[in-house]
Design an enzyme around this catalytic site. Structure first.
Site, mmCIF file in Angstrom:
data_model
loop_
_atom_site.group_PDB
_atom_site.id
_atom_site.type_symbol
_atom_site.label_atom_id
_atom_site.label_comp_id
_atom_site.label_asym_id
_atom_site.label_seq_id
_atom_site.Cartn_x
_atom_site.Cartn_y
_atom_site.Cartn_z
ATOM 1 C CE LYS A 122 -32.442 40.899 -135.374
ATOM 2 N NZ LYS A 122 -32.924 39.506 -135.299
ATOM 3 C CG ASN A 123 -34.771 39.900 -138.586
ATOM 4 O OD1 ASN A 123 -33.815 39.519 -137.912
ATOM 5 N ND2 ASN A 123 -35.962 40.163 -138.075
ATOM 6 N NE ARG A 136 -36.137 29.519 -132.143
ATOM 7 C CZ ARG A 136 -36.623 29.236 -133.323
ATOM 8 N NH1 ARG A 136 -36.571 30.117 -134.298
ATOM 9 N NH2 ARG A 136 -37.165 28.075 -133.567
ATOM 10 C CB CYS A 145 -36.348 32.066 -127.992
ATOM 11 S SG CYS A 145 -37.464 32.943 -129.055
ATOM 12 N NE ARG A 151 -38.888 32.454 -133.029
ATOM 13 C CZ ARG A 151 -37.984 33.376 -133.308
ATOM 14 N NH1 ARG A 151 -37.247 33.892 -132.353
ATOM 15 N NH2 ARG A 151 -37.807 33.774 -134.546
ATOM 16 C CG ASP A 156 -39.710 41.391 -135.469
ATOM 17 O OD1 ASP A 156 -40.111 40.557 -134.640
ATOM 18 O OD2 ASP A 156 -39.034 41.073 -136.468
ATOM 19 N NE ARG A 192 -30.501 37.882 -130.239
ATOM 20 C CZ ARG A 192 -31.807 37.628 -130.353
ATOM 21 N NH1 ARG A 192 -32.598 37.741 -129.324
ATOM 22 N NH2 ARG A 192 -32.314 37.249 -131.494
HETATM 23 N N1 EPU Z 1 -43.882 28.625 -137.143
HETATM 24 C C1 EPU Z 1 -44.295 27.323 -137.023
HETATM 25 N N2 EPU Z 1 -43.536 26.359 -137.614
HETATM 26 C C2 EPU Z 1 -42.415 26.633 -138.308
HETATM 27 C C3 EPU Z 1 -42.002 27.979 -138.437
HETATM 28 C C4 EPU Z 1 -42.755 28.953 -137.839
HETATM 29 O O1 EPU Z 1 -45.316 27.027 -136.408
HETATM 30 O O2 EPU Z 1 -41.772 25.712 -138.826
HETATM 31 C C5 EPU Z 1 -44.669 29.693 -136.520
HETATM 32 C C6 EPU Z 1 -43.881 30.473 -135.482
HETATM 33 O O3 EPU Z 1 -43.877 29.822 -134.214
HETATM 34 C C7 EPU Z 1 -44.622 31.788 -135.468
HETATM 35 C C8 EPU Z 1 -44.988 31.972 -136.939
HETATM 36 O O4 EPU Z 1 -44.963 30.660 -137.506
HETATM 37 O O5 EPU Z 1 -45.794 31.678 -134.704
HETATM 38 C C9 EPU Z 1 -44.088 32.877 -137.745
HETATM 39 O O6 EPU Z 1 -42.729 32.559 -137.481
HETATM 40 P P1 EPU Z 1 -41.600 32.741 -138.570
HETATM 41 O O7 EPU Z 1 -41.103 31.413 -138.987
HETATM 42 O O8 EPU Z 1 -42.058 33.669 -139.642
HETATM 43 O O9 EPU Z 1 -40.456 33.450 -137.711
HETATM 44 P P2 EPU Z 1 -38.906 33.341 -138.001
HETATM 45 O O10 EPU Z 1 -38.694 33.218 -139.445
HETATM 46 O O11 EPU Z 1 -38.299 32.326 -137.119
HETATM 47 C C10 EPU Z 1 -38.447 35.880 -138.365
HETATM 48 C C11 EPU Z 1 -37.657 36.954 -137.699
HETATM 49 C C12 EPU Z 1 -38.305 37.328 -136.366
HETATM 50 C C13 EPU Z 1 -39.724 37.799 -136.657
HETATM 51 C C14 EPU Z 1 -40.497 36.697 -137.380
HETATM 52 C C15 EPU Z 1 -41.888 37.114 -137.781
HETATM 53 C C16 EPU Z 1 -35.397 36.576 -138.421
HETATM 54 C C17 EPU Z 1 -34.015 36.177 -138.082
HETATM 55 N N3 EPU Z 1 -36.303 36.491 -137.456
HETATM 56 O O12 EPU Z 1 -38.410 34.752 -137.490
HETATM 57 O O13 EPU Z 1 -37.546 38.419 -135.860
HETATM 58 O O14 EPU Z 1 -40.372 38.113 -135.448
HETATM 59 O O15 EPU Z 1 -39.786 36.336 -138.582
HETATM 60 O O16 EPU Z 1 -41.854 38.238 -138.588
HETATM 61 O O17 EPU Z 1 -35.666 36.969 -139.541
HETATM 62 C C18 EPU Z 1 -36.658 39.826 -134.208
HETATM 63 O O18 EPU Z 1 -35.965 40.365 -135.085
HETATM 64 O O19 EPU Z 1 -36.782 40.314 -133.060
HETATM 65 C C19 EPU Z 1 -37.364 38.587 -134.520
HETATM 66 C C20 EPU Z 1 -37.811 37.753 -133.580
#
Ligand code: EPU
Length: 488
Positions: free
Chosen positions: A22-23, A103, A127, A132, A363, A455
């Site tokens: 998915k991701n 998101r 969320c 986030r 995750d 999801r």
């Molecule tokens: N963060 C910030 N600022 C930003 C972006 C992120 O402070 O601009 C923080 C976040 O709040 C968090 C950390 O950095 O504390 C890491 O977040 P990241 O940006 O890596 O998360 P993401 O890219 O939004 C993806 C996955 C998530 C997974 C995270 C961490 C997808 C669609 N989502 O989210 O997957 O938990 O990376 O590995 O790829 C899930 O599949 O259940 C899921 C939540």
């Protein structure tokens, strides 16, 4: 609304293929916005988030060319294949209606900006797992020269005259690297002028898959999988035909399903190379991984005599002996192994901290906590990516678990058994943890609001049932009716 009704206490045995990720699929689908020709993606799972992304791409002027789609961008996904092409580049507004449901819509921002010079995207809110923010995404795009404002809840981004320009960008934040932030800046940099260097890039396998797809389309990216990405901008990107990587989180969840039911599973298409921290932790907890080579039909995992149905789902196995390296086995591709997962009767306690890849993934934290509720001793689990991601804890307590939380750390004191109960968690992975707990618990567990689980897991109940679980998807109202009959 659907619920799962699980009768716990059954060992899971059998063979199952890990689905596409998915991701990985979400940012790879958004790459269609960058391409000048059709891109075909294979092994796309049928999930609510994927449908939402396809719907969003449809609104952004992308059409589906694969016949399975039946003329609709978010139509059926036949055989996991999706072919996308931009047909109307004038649409650059990702509306709140869609972004609030998913998101990951944010990963259309970088591609739209780079290719169309303009993007408007509703700012994703928080969320269930935390606030986030997307500040790092915006900082990275601004470093490439994008002019960014936030108005009426929308991010509005424009390229400067002459287009985006390569530069050196530090993309780290308070919790380390950002996965989708890296995806956005990487996508935008592929079409920027000159060289972009991203420091503190996310090293996740999903980013490697994205970079590999972009390179197959003509991009010039080096360093994927390391914290330093070097991108030399190109003028245009072609189409591609690409099979996405298997889902490491689904694979890890199935491994823990084997462990918590004292089961015996063979996982095909298993991305062992992306699961080192998870398998290391699980081995410490008493879970065994054995590489497998498929041969002629002979025996079931677990040693049970196979019935006709079982034979269908379980071709025969040869366990490759003497290897202590769980990543060896099955296919030659370390991202697509075949591996047998068994567990010792006694789960041992472990200490784990979630980290960006290659550390233990956030995750899989909820699923691990569920497993550790049955360990022989005290485990300590610390969440370093989303410090509030503990929605499963209160629900597991209702099933008889002993867990104490202090800030971003939980101490899980193993109990002899869990007891089934009605539970609910408004987060995908927390729900997966509760399903695992339900598989091991005595009696009936009802997991409410299964749409969270849908999801990220394709028909999980069918797959678990195929492995011997007693699990049914039931409409909430139907269940209420049954209860009423029972009470009356
Ligand atoms: N963060 C910030 N600022 C930003 C972006 C992120 O402070 O601009 C923080 C976040 O709040 C968090 C950390 O950095 O504390 C890491 O977040 P990241 O940006 O890596 O998360 P993401 O890219 O939004 C993806 C996955 C998530 C997974 C995270 C961490 C997808 C669609 N989502 O989210 O997957 O938990 O990376 O590995 O790829 C899930 O599949 O259940 C899921 C939540």
């Amino acid at each position: 609304m659907d619920t799962f009704v699980i009768e716990g206490g059954r060992r899971l045995c059998g063979r199952v293929r890990v689905n596409g990720s998915k991701n990985a699929a979400l940012p790879l689908l958004a790459v269609a916005l960058l391409a000048d020709a059709p891109i075909t993606l294979r092994d796309i799972p049928t999930l609510a988030d994927i449908k939402n992304m396809l719907r969003l791409l449809g609104e952004l002027g992308v059409s589906r060319l694969d016949p399975g789609a039946q003329g609709q961008t978010d139509g059926p996904i036949d055989g996991g294949v999706v072919t996308l092409q931009v047909t109307d580049p004038s649409q650059s507004h990702a509306r709140y209606d869609i972004v609030r449901t998913m998101r990951a819509s944010i990963c259309t921002l970088g591609p739209m900006l780079a290719k169309r010079g303009f993007a408007r995207l509703s700012l994703p809110g928080g969320c269930a797992i935390g606030d986030r923010p997307v500040d790092i995404h915006l900082r990275g795009l601004a470093a490439l020269g994008a002019q960014i404002t936030v108005t009426s809840g929308d991010i509005i981004a424009r390229t400067p005259p002459g287009g985006l320009r390569g530069t050196t960008i530090f993309l780290g934040g308070p919790f380390g690297s950002t996965v989708l932030g890296t995806a956005n800046v990487l996508c935008a940099a592929t079409l920027a002028q000159g060289r972009t260097i991203i420091e503190c890039a996310a090293c996740e396998p999903e980013i490697v898959d994205l970079a590999n797809l972009l390179n197959a389309m003509g991009a010039q990216i080096q360093g994927a999988g390391s914290p330093r990405l070097v991108i030399d901008g190109v003028r245009e990107l072609n189409g591609a035909d690409w099979t996405i990587i298997p889902d490491r989180i689904e694979a890890g969840t199935l491994m823990m399903a084997a462990a918590i039911t004292n089961g015996d599973l063979v996982l095909d298409n298993c991305p062992m190379d992306a699961l080192m921290a998870a398998t290391h932790t699980l081995e410490a907890a008493g879970v065994n991984f054995a590489p497998v080579t498929a041969l002629a039909p002979t025996q079931m995992p677990g040693g049970a005599a196979p019935g006709p149905q079982a034979r269908n789902r379980t071709p025969a196995l040869m366990i490759t002996s003497g290897s202590s390296d769980p990543s060896r086995g099955g296919s030659d591709d370390p991202m697509r192994r075949t591996v047998r997962v068994t567990s010792n009767r006694v789960i041992k306690p472990v200490e784990v901290t979630t980290q960006p890849h290659p550390g233990f993934p956030t995750d899989l934290q909820a699923q691990l906590v569920a497993l550790l509720t049955l360990a022989d001793g005290n485990s300590v689990v610390t969440e370093k990516i989303f410090p509030d991601r503990f929605l499963h804890v209160a629900e597991l307590l209702r099933m008889g678990a002993k867990i104490v939380r202090t800030g971003a750390t939980v101490v899980v004191s193993g109990v002899k058994g869990l007891v089934g109960a009605p539970v609910m968690a408004s987060d995908l992975r927390a729900s997966a943890g509760l399903v695992l707990a339900g598989l091991a618990a005595e009696g009936t567990t009802v997991v409410n609001r299964v749409y969270h689980l849908d999801r990220g897991y394709e028909r999980l109940e069918d797959r678990l049932r195929g492995l011997g679980a007693s699990i049914e998807r039931v409409d909430e109202k139907e269940l209420a009716g049954k209860d009423a009959v029972g009470v009356g």
